[in-house]
Write an enzyme that holds these catalytic residues in place. Structure first.
Site, PDB file in Angstrom:
ATOM      1  N   SER A 142      -9.540   1.540   3.269  1.00  0.00           N
ATOM      2  CA  SER A 142      -8.684   2.346   2.411  1.00  0.00           C
ATOM      3  C   SER A 142      -7.624   1.544   1.660  1.00  0.00           C
ATOM      4  O   SER A 142      -6.953   2.097   0.782  1.00  0.00           O
ATOM      5  CB  SER A 142      -8.010   3.436   3.251  1.00  0.00           C
ATOM      6  OG  SER A 142      -7.124   2.874   4.199  1.00  0.00           O
ATOM      7  N   LYS A 194       0.837  -1.187   0.000  1.00  0.00           N
ATOM      8  CA  LYS A 194       0.000   0.000   0.000  1.00  0.00           C
ATOM      9  C   LYS A 194       0.879   1.247   0.000  1.00  0.00           C
ATOM     10  O   LYS A 194       1.895   1.297   0.692  1.00  0.00           O
ATOM     11  CB  LYS A 194      -0.912  -0.024   1.228  1.00  0.00           C
ATOM     12  CG  LYS A 194      -1.987   1.049   1.266  1.00  0.00           C
ATOM     13  CD  LYS A 194      -2.874   0.838   2.487  1.00  0.00           C
ATOM     14  CE  LYS A 194      -3.941   1.894   2.630  1.00  0.00           C
ATOM     15  NZ  LYS A 194      -4.772   1.652   3.842  1.00  0.00           N
ATOM     16  N   SER A 228      -9.741  -0.903   7.382  1.00  0.00           N
ATOM     17  CA  SER A 228      -9.199  -0.654   6.048  1.00  0.00           C
ATOM     18  C   SER A 228      -8.514  -1.839   5.385  1.00  0.00           C
ATOM     19  O   SER A 228      -8.225  -1.790   4.187  1.00  0.00           O
ATOM     20  CB  SER A 228      -8.217   0.528   6.093  1.00  0.00           C
ATOM     21  OG  SER A 228      -8.904   1.735   6.307  1.00  0.00           O
TER      22      SER A 228
END
Length: 471
Positions: free
Chosen positions: A156, A81, A180
């Protein structure tokens, strides 16, 4: 190997490298080609660097050739990420207002993967500042869900969830402060593990913030944990290292006591298909010899309202420090949510922050009588891709995280594993929660569920012409 190279698990790749049946270079090339084919649709990656990936793969291939791999993850393709710093790569944090600069050092999770010889094939996308459970971003192109590209992968860790479901290699690293990792894992039908706070050192550390693996199998998540959980002094909130046998996943569920949580106490109403899938999972554990008992809500509207005040003020302070031209680049939904922060009083923010402790204590107390707790991950399945959240309302931004948020604040390990599919064929996540620091136990129960659940549907194939015709 009969399965496509990009779809092989990390455990399969390690065995194939050891035997000489496959090389890290050919696998990396196959993964990169698959990413290139899917990215015009999914928009899951950022800062893909083919030269870097092939250089790492070539170094790994040489180590395997000489019988000196760094770890079982040596040569395994991974994505990270984009808010996990990797040296030399800018971190936009999903937001067009970010001033881009290259990271000077690897954050702890990236450092552990690099030391293990993993191959960095891409960084994955996220929404503005990670403040949405969505693939909507002011910086990145709109991320989409491989199961139905009209829908959202969640967030996210949006790109990571899409990448795992689409087969961008076997291992994807996300972060989680309210759901997330688990929410996109649920909506994309993959495994998403949020470990205990501090189990994986991270920088910067923050209350509730963890990094964790997103994979197609529990075994791959456990393999990743064997590397990611190694110590790093830079995280002052990290746990002391422990000799955990991460690969010891087989465990009899007979006699274990499970709580079943179907009422979060606040938030969106539970979709009946989601409720049925989670209830069916509970019955399967019961049939295997576990004791399952219903439990009531463990969080309240006042708790989430307090956290909302605290998080809005934190974001407002960051936003207010920007010049107007940068403020204008922030996603409008985020700007609308932040705006209320400027009117909060010191008393409201302090009382809001105190709700972290209230939520932590409530969650720990509710879970203490049980070995594990079962619940939905999300009250609903995936929502339209263009929305910032299931309700798409900045005045009600957290209604969908009622089942995930408590365990960030309580520091407990929790995992999403696919429980089944709704009538439209969309994945439904089962959440398994353990007591603080029982990370291995949660992985063991997730592995048990993989063996108990019905046969899964084939992984989705991304259809580029179909998506282009809908654009």
């Amino acid at each position: 190997m009969t399965e496509a190279l990009h779809a092989l698990s990390a455990t399969e790749l390690g065995a194939a490298y050891a035997s000489g049946a496959l090389s890290p270079v050919e696998v990396t090339r196959a993964v990169l080609a698959h990413i290139d084919a899917c990215e015009p649709v999914l928009h899951a990656t950022w800062a893909q660097d083919e030269a870097e990936a092939l250089h790492m793969a070539q170094a790994s291939e040489a180590r395997w050739r000489h019988g000196q791999p760094f770890s079982a993850l040596d040569g395994v393709p991974v994505t990270l990420k984009e808010n996990i710093a990797t040296r030399g790569v800018p971190m936009p944090l999903g937001c067009a207002a970010t001033v881009l600069s290259r990271a000077l050092d690897d954050a702890p999770p990236a450092a552990r993967l690099r030391e293990a010889g993993a191959v960095f094939v891409a960084r994955t996308t996220m929404p503005d500042w990670g403040m949405l459970s969505s693939g909507l971003s002011s910086f990145h192109a709109l991320a989409r869900n491989p199961w139905d590209t009209r829908l959202n992968p969640g967030g996210s860790s949006a790109g990571a969830g899409a990448a795992a479901a689409a087969g961008y290699g076997p291992l994807h690293l996300g972060t989680d402060i309210g759901g997330s990792i688990r929410l996109p894992a649920s909506w994309c039908g993959v495994v998403g593990f949020k470990p205990s706070l501090g189990r994986i050192p991270i920088k910067p550390p923050f209350a509730g913030r963890v990094a964790g693996p997103m994979t197609r199998t529990v075994a791959d998540a456990a393999l990743a944990m064997s590397v990611l959980s190694r110590p790093d002094w830079r995280d002052g909130m990290s746990l002391p290292p422990q000799p955990i046998e991460w690969q010891q996943l087989e465990r009899d569920v007979r006699g274990l006591r499970f709580g079943l949580l179907l009422d979060a106490g606040w938030g969106d109403a539970l979709n009946p298909e989601v409720a049925l899938a989670v209830s069916d999972a509970a019955r399967a554990f019961e049939a295997a010899g576990a004791v399952v008992e219903p439990i009531g809500p463990l969080s309240t509207r006042a708790m989430v309202q307090g956290l909302d005040h605290f998080w809005r003020m934190r974001s407002w302070l960051d936003y207010a420090a920007m010049p107007p031209e940068r403020q204008a680049k922030v996603l409008p939904y985020i700007r609308d949510w932040i705006a209320a922060g400027q009117h909060l009083t010191a008393e409201q923010v302090f009382r809001g922050y105190s709700q972290i402790a209230a939520l932590r204590d409530s969650a720990i107390a509710a879970c203490q009588p049980f070995d594990f707790v079962l619940s939905p991950v999300s009250p609903e399945t995936a929502f339209p891709a263009e929305q910032a959240s299931p309700l798409n309302d900045p005045e009600r931004p957290f209604e969908h995280i009622a089942y995930t948020l408590p365990y960030n604040m309580s520091e407990q390990p929790a995992i999403s594993v696919n429980a089944g599919f709704d009538a439209a064929g969309l994945p439904i996540g089962l959440q398994i929660i353990g007591r603080r620091h029982d990370d291995l136990g949660v992985l063991q129960m997730a592995r048990a569920w993989e063996q108990l659940r019905p046969a899964q549907r084939p992984w989705p194939e991304v259809s580029i012409p179909a998506v282009q015709s809908r654009a």
